[in-house]
Design a protein around this motif. Structure first.
Motif, PDB file in Angstrom:
ATOM      1  N   LEU A   1       0.327  -1.341  -0.018  1.00  0.00           N
ATOM      2  CA  LEU A   1       0.298   0.016   0.475  1.00  0.00           C
ATOM      3  C   LEU A   1       0.468   1.542   0.219  1.00  0.00           C
ATOM      4  O   LEU A   1       1.890   1.106   0.425  1.00  0.00           O
ATOM      5  CB  LEU A   1      -0.846   0.157   1.198  1.00  0.00           C
ATOM      6  N   PRO A   2       0.313   1.782  -0.813  1.00  0.00           N
ATOM      7  CA  PRO A   2       0.866   3.872  -0.728  1.00  0.00           C
ATOM      8  C   PRO A   2       1.020   3.683   0.544  1.00  0.00           C
ATOM      9  O   PRO A   2      -0.064   3.908   1.716  1.00  0.00           O
ATOM     10  CB  PRO A   2       0.534   4.922  -1.446  1.00  0.00           C
ATOM     11  N   ARG A   3       1.864   4.172   1.496  1.00  0.00           N
ATOM     12  CA  ARG A   3       2.141   5.049   2.857  1.00  0.00           C
ATOM     13  C   ARG A   3       1.254   6.100   3.555  1.00  0.00           C
ATOM     14  O   ARG A   3       0.990   6.237   3.966  1.00  0.00           O
ATOM     15  CB  ARG A   3       3.668   4.383   3.351  1.00  0.00           C
ATOM     16  N   PHE A   4       1.515   6.779   2.166  1.00  0.00           N
ATOM     17  CA  PHE A   4       0.926   8.422   2.011  1.00  0.00           C
ATOM     18  C   PHE A   4       0.274   9.197   0.325  1.00  0.00           C
ATOM     19  O   PHE A   4       0.219   9.795   0.452  1.00  0.00           O
ATOM     20  CB  PHE A   4       1.908   9.050   2.373  1.00  0.00           C
TER      21      PHE A   4
ATOM     22  N   PHE B   1       3.082  12.802  -3.695  1.00  0.00           N
ATOM     23  CA  PHE B   1       4.041  12.926  -2.305  1.00  0.00           C
ATOM     24  C   PHE B   1       4.499  11.735  -1.990  1.00  0.00           C
ATOM     25  O   PHE B   1       6.002  11.516  -1.283  1.00  0.00           O
ATOM     26  CB  PHE B   1       3.365  12.944  -1.765  1.00  0.00           C
ATOM     27  N   GLU B   2       4.142  10.732  -2.327  1.00  0.00           N
ATOM     28  CA  GLU B   2       4.622   9.274  -1.892  1.00  0.00           C
ATOM     29  C   GLU B   2       6.500   9.487  -2.553  1.00  0.00           C
ATOM     30  O   GLU B   2       7.104   8.729  -2.083  1.00  0.00           O
ATOM     31  CB  GLU B   2       4.173   7.978  -2.363  1.00  0.00           C
TER      32      GLU B   2
ATOM     33  N   LEU C   1       9.089  11.603  -0.917  1.00  0.00           N
ATOM     34  CA  LEU C   1       8.954  10.152   0.190  1.00  0.00           C
ATOM     35  C   LEU C   1       9.894   9.755  -0.091  1.00  0.00           C
ATOM     36  O   LEU C   1      11.482   9.995   0.647  1.00  0.00           O
ATOM     37  CB  LEU C   1       7.826  10.837   0.969  1.00  0.00           C
TER      38      LEU C   1
END
Lengths: 424, 67
Positions: free
Chosen positions: A137-140, B3-4, B7
């Motif tokens: 899953l994408p974390r953010f 954003f992913e 990061l």
């Protein structure tokens, strides 16, 4: 005592007999449940279902009229142990007893489990349940897509949890029916919309939100029948084909659906799905700050290392340069010494050289020739015109004299040169 | 860059800067990029105005998000 058909003269028609038998049977047997195994199931083009209910010692023909089939979710497949609710009757056309069924329950988990297992086996065979297919899953994620009922408690839970964890995350609901006959098609249509959005093929009326990076698909708790759309094979295939990672959340902790098996992550409930989908903003901030710290420390360390390197090199350099300086100084001293001794003589030699050179030079200077009264003809580019063929009648040239220049024009050119004769 | 991805890039940069064998020149360049990415990330995190919308397909292939 007399009754219909008591004498030959009063013989009944066959129809009258079977009709009478029908009435008697229906009167004697109210609607009731019968236990047995399904055998010889067949759906007729008319839409009716025919099969035999049997056990080890007996059997009875059974039928489900078309109108009743819609209320029975699964077909009574051969070999299934079922309980059937029905009316015992006689079918006058054949003269046989018949059990007219209006409801079927599989004995135990039978019918549902069978269908579930079959679907699961098909998907498994194609590798769609393979653990290696599970994506991280994408974390953010910035945007979370939610396929569920627009009115359900599941959506309220998901929205509440996501908002609490990170109010900056966008939530896009793609509404779908999550129970009933239309649910599978509705879920598939919603997944198809998401697919077209993610693929970038959609036109937008008004502003779009950032493309979703994760999908939550599911619904709140309900009966097995309520949840059944999430065991639909085509729904499962649409989830497996989803371009972004998927979290399924169907019913309660104990409900495991086919959708759960194909999704990248199975969440026990919609709220848990939301927790998996979205990180707590404060934690994200902390992580970013931590990264900034690591970077700054890393660079500082790197600079310290570099500074030590430079210092070390500088030390070596200064030691080396001292040597060089001393060597240079010694050499310079020697040179100076030689110079001091050589200079007086050199000056004399130079003076003599200059005198002879200038004498030679002045003897060769064209100026000296001009001094003696000669002139030189020059062309437009300053080249010396020394031969006859450099002149053509009408062309201009310049004469350089001892005290100036003359612009001249060639009048005519002659081959004879009486001025060079020495015998005249 | 999502954003992913920002990061992920930041993590890469931090890991690279944590090594001693990176030429200083490169370290400085990476740090500069890191600062830029940090700004992006912080800006994204500052935006606390997430929306809840419903996707509506107005016509075949024409989408709209509604409150």
């Amino acid at each position: 005592m007399t009754h219909a058909g008591a004498t030959s003269a009063e013989a009944l028609s066959v129809h009258a007999l079977t009709t009478a038998a029908k009435d008697v049977l229906e009167g004697a047997f109210p609607k009731l449940w019968v236990r047995g195994e399904v055998s010889g199931y067949k759906q007729y083009p008319s839409g009716h279902w025919y099969f035999t209910l049997k056990d080890a010692d007996a059997q009875i023909p059974a039928v489900v009229w078309k109108g009743a089939t819609f209320k029975i979710r699964e077909r009574p497949e051969d070999g299934l142990q079922v309980r059937a609710l029905g009316q015992l009757t006689v079918w006058p056309a054949s003269g046989k007893m018949q059990f007219v069924v209006t409801a079927i329950e599989a004995d135990g988990e039978g019918l549902w489990q069978k269908r579930f297992d079959e679907t699961k086996a098909r998907l498994e065979k194609e590798g769609l349940l393979d653990p290696s297919r599970k994506r991280a899953l994408p974390r953010f994620p910035r945007t979370v897509a939610v396929v569920t009922s627009a009115e359900g408690a599941a959506l309220r839970d998901i929205v509440a949890v996501i908002r609490r964890r990170n109010a900056g995350v966008h939530i896009v609901v793609i509404p779908a029916a999550v129970q009933g006959e239309a649910a599978p098609a509705s879920l598939i249509a919603a997944l198809d919309r998401l697919a077209r959005w993610v693929a970038g093929g959609a036109q937008w009326r008004g502003p779009a939100l950032p493309t979703p990076e994760v999908l939550i698909i599911g619904r709140g708790g309900g009966s097995r029948e309520d949840l059944w759309a999430f065991n639909d094979e085509q729904v499962a295939r649409a989830i497996a084909a989803c371009a972004i990672p998927t979290i399924s959340a169907v019913g309660h902790e104990t409900d495991v659906s086919i959708a759960d098996l194909v999704a990248d992550l199975r969440a026990a409930t919609p709220s848990v799905a939301a927790e998996h989908a979205v990180a707590v903003l404060a934690e994200v901030r902390q992580q970013v700050a931590q990264l900034a710290g690591v970077m700054a420390d890393g660079l500082q360390d790197r600079i310290d290392v570099a500074r030590r390197d430079v210092d070390r090199h500088a030390d070596a350099l200064s030691r080396r340069s001292q040597l060089v300086v001393e060597r240079r100084r010694a050499r310079a001293a020697r040179v100076a010494d030689r110079l001091v001794r050589a200079v007086p003589r050199a000056v004399e030699v130079r003076k003599a050289l200059v005198a002879t050179a200038s004498a030679k030079l002045s003897a060769r200077s064209p100026l000296a020739v001009l001094e003696r009264g000669f002139s030189v003809a020059r062309g437009a580019k300053g080249e010396t015109l020394g031969r006859r063929d450099a002149f053509t009648p009408g062309t201009s040239f310049e004469l350089a004299l001892r005290d100036g220049r003359v612009r001249a024009k060639t009048e005519s050119v002659h081959a004879d040169a009486p001025h060079l004769r020495t015998d005249a | 860059m999502t954003f992913e991805q920002t990061l992920a890039r930041l993590e890469q940069i931090a890991a690279a800067l944590d090594r001693d064998d990176l030429p200083l020149e490169e370290a400085l360049k990476l740090f500069e990029e890191g600062i830029a990415r940090l700004r992006e990330a912080s800006a994204a995190l500052a935006d606390a105005d997430g929306k809840v919308r419903t996707l509506v397909e107005q016509a075949e292939g024409v989408f709209e998000v509604k409150e």
